[in-house]
Motif scaffolding. Structure first.
Motif, PDB file in Angstrom:
ATOM      1  N   PRO A   1       0.835  -1.209   0.000  1.00  0.00           N
ATOM      2  CA  PRO A   1       0.000   0.000   0.000  1.00  0.00           C
ATOM      3  C   PRO A   1       0.864   1.252   0.000  1.00  0.00           C
ATOM      4  O   PRO A   1       2.037   1.213   0.395  1.00  0.00           O
ATOM      5  N   VAL A   2       0.305   2.357  -0.457  1.00  0.00           N
ATOM      6  CA  VAL A   2       0.982   3.641  -0.279  1.00  0.00           C
ATOM      7  C   VAL A   2       0.980   3.950   1.219  1.00  0.00           C
ATOM      8  O   VAL A   2      -0.084   4.006   1.841  1.00  0.00           O
ATOM      9  N   PRO A   3       2.150   4.116   1.831  1.00  0.00           N
ATOM     10  CA  PRO A   3       2.188   4.336   3.282  1.00  0.00           C
ATOM     11  C   PRO A   3       1.745   5.742   3.675  1.00  0.00           C
ATOM     12  O   PRO A   3       1.901   6.698   2.909  1.00  0.00           O
ATOM     13  N   LEU A   4       1.189   5.839   4.883  1.00  0.00           N
ATOM     14  CA  LEU A   4       0.834   7.126   5.466  1.00  0.00           C
ATOM     15  C   LEU A   4       1.945   7.590   6.400  1.00  0.00           C
ATOM     16  O   LEU A   4       2.669   6.781   6.978  1.00  0.00           O
ATOM     17  N   ALA A   5       2.065   8.898   6.566  1.00  0.00           N
ATOM     18  CA  ALA A   5       2.959   9.429   7.590  1.00  0.00           C
ATOM     19  C   ALA A   5       2.416   9.066   8.964  1.00  0.00           C
ATOM     20  O   ALA A   5       1.212   8.855   9.144  1.00  0.00           O
ATOM     21  N   ASN A   6       3.297   8.961   9.936  1.00  0.00           N
ATOM     22  CA  ASN A   6       2.881   8.569  11.286  1.00  0.00           C
ATOM     23  C   ASN A   6       1.810   9.504  11.844  1.00  0.00           C
ATOM     24  O   ASN A   6       0.868   9.065  12.510  1.00  0.00           O
ATOM     25  N   GLU A   7       1.958  10.810  11.570  1.00  0.00           N
ATOM     26  CA  GLU A   7       0.974  11.771  12.078  1.00  0.00           C
ATOM     27  C   GLU A   7      -0.400  11.534  11.463  1.00  0.00           C
ATOM     28  O   GLU A   7      -1.423  11.578  12.150  1.00  0.00           O
ATOM     29  N   ARG A   8      -0.422  11.293  10.158  1.00  0.00           N
ATOM     30  CA  ARG A   8      -1.695  11.061   9.470  1.00  0.00           C
ATOM     31  C   ARG A   8      -2.315   9.733   9.910  1.00  0.00           C
ATOM     32  O   ARG A   8      -3.531   9.631  10.061  1.00  0.00           O
ATOM     33  N   LEU A   9      -1.475   8.729  10.126  1.00  0.00           N
ATOM     34  CA  LEU A   9      -1.972   7.425  10.566  1.00  0.00           C
ATOM     35  C   LEU A   9      -2.571   7.521  11.961  1.00  0.00           C
ATOM     36  O   LEU A   9      -3.630   6.948  12.238  1.00  0.00           O
ATOM     37  N   ALA A  10      -1.917   8.274  12.853  1.00  0.00           N
ATOM     38  CA  ALA A  10      -2.443   8.448  14.202  1.00  0.00           C
ATOM     39  C   ALA A  10      -3.762   9.210  14.183  1.00  0.00           C
ATOM     40  O   ALA A  10      -4.685   8.906  14.944  1.00  0.00           O
ATOM     41  N   GLU A  11      -3.858  10.190  13.313  1.00  0.00           N
ATOM     42  CA  GLU A  11      -5.076  10.993  13.216  1.00  0.00           C
ATOM     43  C   GLU A  11      -6.243  10.183  12.663  1.00  0.00           C
ATOM     44  O   GLU A  11      -7.365  10.248  13.177  1.00  0.00           O
ATOM     45  N   ARG A  12      -5.973   9.394  11.624  1.00  0.00           N
ATOM     46  CA  ARG A  12      -7.032   8.642  10.956  1.00  0.00           C
ATOM     47  C   ARG A  12      -7.324   7.322  11.640  1.00  0.00           C
ATOM     48  O   ARG A  12      -8.440   6.819  11.616  1.00  0.00           O
ATOM     49  N   GLY A  13      -6.295   6.698  12.222  1.00  0.00           N
ATOM     50  CA  GLY A  13      -6.476   5.433  12.908  1.00  0.00           C
ATOM     51  C   GLY A  13      -6.256   4.207  12.050  1.00  0.00           C
ATOM     52  O   GLY A  13      -6.181   3.093  12.561  1.00  0.00           O
ATOM     53  N   PHE A  14      -6.138   4.379  10.754  1.00  0.00           N
ATOM     54  CA  PHE A  14      -5.905   3.259   9.840  1.00  0.00           C
ATOM     55  C   PHE A  14      -5.432   3.810   8.505  1.00  0.00           C
ATOM     56  O   PHE A  14      -5.588   4.994   8.209  1.00  0.00           O
ATOM     57  N   ASN A  15      -4.821   2.933   7.712  1.00  0.00           N
ATOM     58  CA  ASN A  15      -4.407   3.295   6.361  1.00  0.00           C
ATOM     59  C   ASN A  15      -5.376   2.652   5.381  1.00  0.00           C
ATOM     60  O   ASN A  15      -5.421   1.427   5.244  1.00  0.00           O
ATOM     61  N   GLN A  16      -6.175   3.462   4.713  1.00  0.00           N
ATOM     62  CA  GLN A  16      -7.187   2.929   3.801  1.00  0.00           C
ATOM     63  C   GLN A  16      -6.565   2.120   2.666  1.00  0.00           C
ATOM     64  O   GLN A  16      -7.154   1.143   2.191  1.00  0.00           O
ATOM     65  N   SER A  17      -5.358   2.481   2.257  1.00  0.00           N
ATOM     66  CA  SER A  17      -4.703   1.752   1.171  1.00  0.00           C
ATOM     67  C   SER A  17      -4.317   0.343   1.599  1.00  0.00           C
ATOM     68  O   SER A  17      -4.319  -0.584   0.774  1.00  0.00           O
ATOM     69  N   SER A  18      -3.981   0.167   2.878  1.00  0.00           N
ATOM     70  CA  SER A  18      -3.649  -1.163   3.376  1.00  0.00           C
ATOM     71  C   SER A  18      -4.845  -2.108   3.304  1.00  0.00           C
ATOM     72  O   SER A  18      -4.702  -3.294   3.009  1.00  0.00           O
ATOM     73  N   GLU A  19      -6.037  -1.580   3.598  1.00  0.00           N
ATOM     74  CA  GLU A  19      -7.235  -2.418   3.546  1.00  0.00           C
ATOM     75  C   GLU A  19      -7.484  -2.913   2.122  1.00  0.00           C
ATOM     76  O   GLU A  19      -7.855  -4.070   1.913  1.00  0.00           O
ATOM     77  N   LEU A  20      -7.276  -2.041   1.149  1.00  0.00           N
ATOM     78  CA  LEU A  20      -7.442  -2.439  -0.243  1.00  0.00           C
ATOM     79  C   LEU A  20      -6.340  -3.402  -0.670  1.00  0.00           C
ATOM     80  O   LEU A  20      -6.598  -4.372  -1.398  1.00  0.00           O
ATOM     81  N   ALA A  21      -5.115  -3.148  -0.220  1.00  0.00           N
ATOM     82  CA  ALA A  21      -3.979  -3.952  -0.657  1.00  0.00           C
ATOM     83  C   ALA A  21      -4.053  -5.381  -0.130  1.00  0.00           C
ATOM     84  O   ALA A  21      -3.662  -6.323  -0.824  1.00  0.00           O
ATOM     85  N   ARG A  22      -4.513  -5.559   1.105  1.00  0.00           N
ATOM     86  CA  ARG A  22      -4.628  -6.914   1.659  1.00  0.00           C
ATOM     87  C   ARG A  22      -5.556  -7.778   0.814  1.00  0.00           C
ATOM     88  O   ARG A  22      -5.232  -8.914   0.465  1.00  0.00           O
ATOM     89  N   ALA A  23      -6.728  -7.228   0.501  1.00  0.00           N
ATOM     90  CA  ALA A  23      -7.692  -7.983  -0.305  1.00  0.00           C
ATOM     91  C   ALA A  23      -7.154  -8.222  -1.711  1.00  0.00           C
ATOM     92  O   ALA A  23      -7.347  -9.305  -2.285  1.00  0.00           O
ATOM     93  N   PHE A  24      -6.470  -7.245  -2.269  1.00  0.00           N
ATOM     94  CA  PHE A  24      -5.881  -7.372  -3.603  1.00  0.00           C
ATOM     95  C   PHE A  24      -4.869  -8.516  -3.625  1.00  0.00           C
ATOM     96  O   PHE A  24      -4.861  -9.347  -4.543  1.00  0.00           O
ATOM     97  N   ALA A  25      -3.991  -8.565  -2.617  1.00  0.00           N
ATOM     98  CA  ALA A  25      -2.955  -9.596  -2.572  1.00  0.00           C
ATOM     99  C   ALA A  25      -3.555 -10.996  -2.487  1.00  0.00           C
ATOM    100  O   ALA A  25      -3.082 -11.934  -3.136  1.00  0.00           O
ATOM    101  N   VAL A  26      -4.594 -11.153  -1.674  1.00  0.00           N
ATOM    102  CA  VAL A  26      -5.244 -12.457  -1.564  1.00  0.00           C
ATOM    103  C   VAL A  26      -5.891 -12.844  -2.888  1.00  0.00           C
ATOM    104  O   VAL A  26      -5.802 -13.990  -3.333  1.00  0.00           O
TER     105      VAL A  26
END
Length: 259
Positions: free
Chosen positions: A146-171
């Motif tokens: 996934p495209v990574p988020l900066a630590n500040e943005r990840l803490a603010e949002r609570g999750f990386n939306q790209s990671s959720e898409l990437a996990r399903a894509f990889a499977v």
């Protein structure tokens, strides 16, 4: 999900059997889950029952698709599918951008609610849309990131939306997934407020890659692409570390008036 080890395919062969079997099982179970009433929730847009993957057939047909004729590099709509002027003048570092939809109604509302409204229940719906597209068209990849988020943005949002898409894509494509191979060095300005040249400068040195990836074919996953600057910047760093091919896969393509 833990990172799976990055291995060169020519030297170390196929991914571990357990990963291959789990991906195959997931693909085999998908039609069964779709038919099961426990998983067949009402359509998230209109509330109709019997909505496969959270969207009924009518609402799925409403999703705005990209024109078939598009730039083979960045997916910009072009007459006859010719390479667009932007890619002729300054080709992006990624080799191709694969995207099924335009960033328009009603998909843009779903992505916005998922990304900024913390509606995490939409993760499965959006991941399913990208996975359905990948199931028909994706070539083999050695690694999905996934495209990574900066630590500040990840803490603010609570999750990386790209990671959720990437996990399903990889499977879906039976590939390996890693969300730790790359990192974002700094919390850059939001790309949406910038023009094309500003976007490129904004993310020019934004990413780092932790280890070599010699000879690997890699898929980068994100939710939305506009100028492609973010994907290009990350692809460039992966190629500096030896990646053979880097493609971008996103759910929607947006077009900024500033481009």
């Amino acid at each position: 999900m833990k990172d799976l080890p990055v291995r060169h395919p020519a030297r170390l062969g196929r991914p571990a059997k357990s990963w291959s079997e789990s991906a195959m099982l997931s693909n085999l179970m998908s039609p069964l889950i779709d038919k099961c009433s426990i998983f067949n929730q009402p359509c998230i847009l209109c509330g109709a029952s019997d909505a496969r993957g959270g969207l009924c057939g009518g609402c799925r047909d409403m999703l705005p698709t990209l024109p078939a004729e598009r730039c083979p590099r960045c997916a910009e709509p072009t007459p006859g599918g010719a390479c667009c002027g932007h890619c002729q003048r300054r080709a992006p570092a990624f080799d191709a951008l694969h995207v099924p939809y335009l960033f328009g109604y009603p998909l843009n509302g779903l992505i916005y609610a998922f990304k900024y409204g913390r509606r995490l229940q939409l993760a499965g719906v959006l991941a399913g849309l990208l996975s359905d597209f990948a199931r028909c068209q994706a070539p083999p990849y050695d690694l999905v990131i996934p495209v990574p988020l900066a630590n500040e943005r990840l803490a603010e949002r609570g999750f990386n939306q790209s990671s959720e898409l990437a996990r399903a894509f990889a499977v879906t494509i039976n590939s390996r997934f890693s969300d730790r191979m790359c990192w974002r060095k700094c919390n850059t300005l939001p790309q949406a407020s910038l023009g094309r040249d500003e976007r490129r400068r904004n993310v020019r040195h934004a990413f780092g890659v932790k280890r070599r990836c010699d000879g690997l074919c890699i898929a980068i996953i994100d939710d939305v692409a506009t100028s492609g600057a973010t994907l290009s910047s990350l692809a460039l760093e992966l190629k500096k570390q030896g990646a053979k091919r880097v493609d971008g896969w996103v759910l929607a393509r947006a077009f900024s008036p500033k481009t």
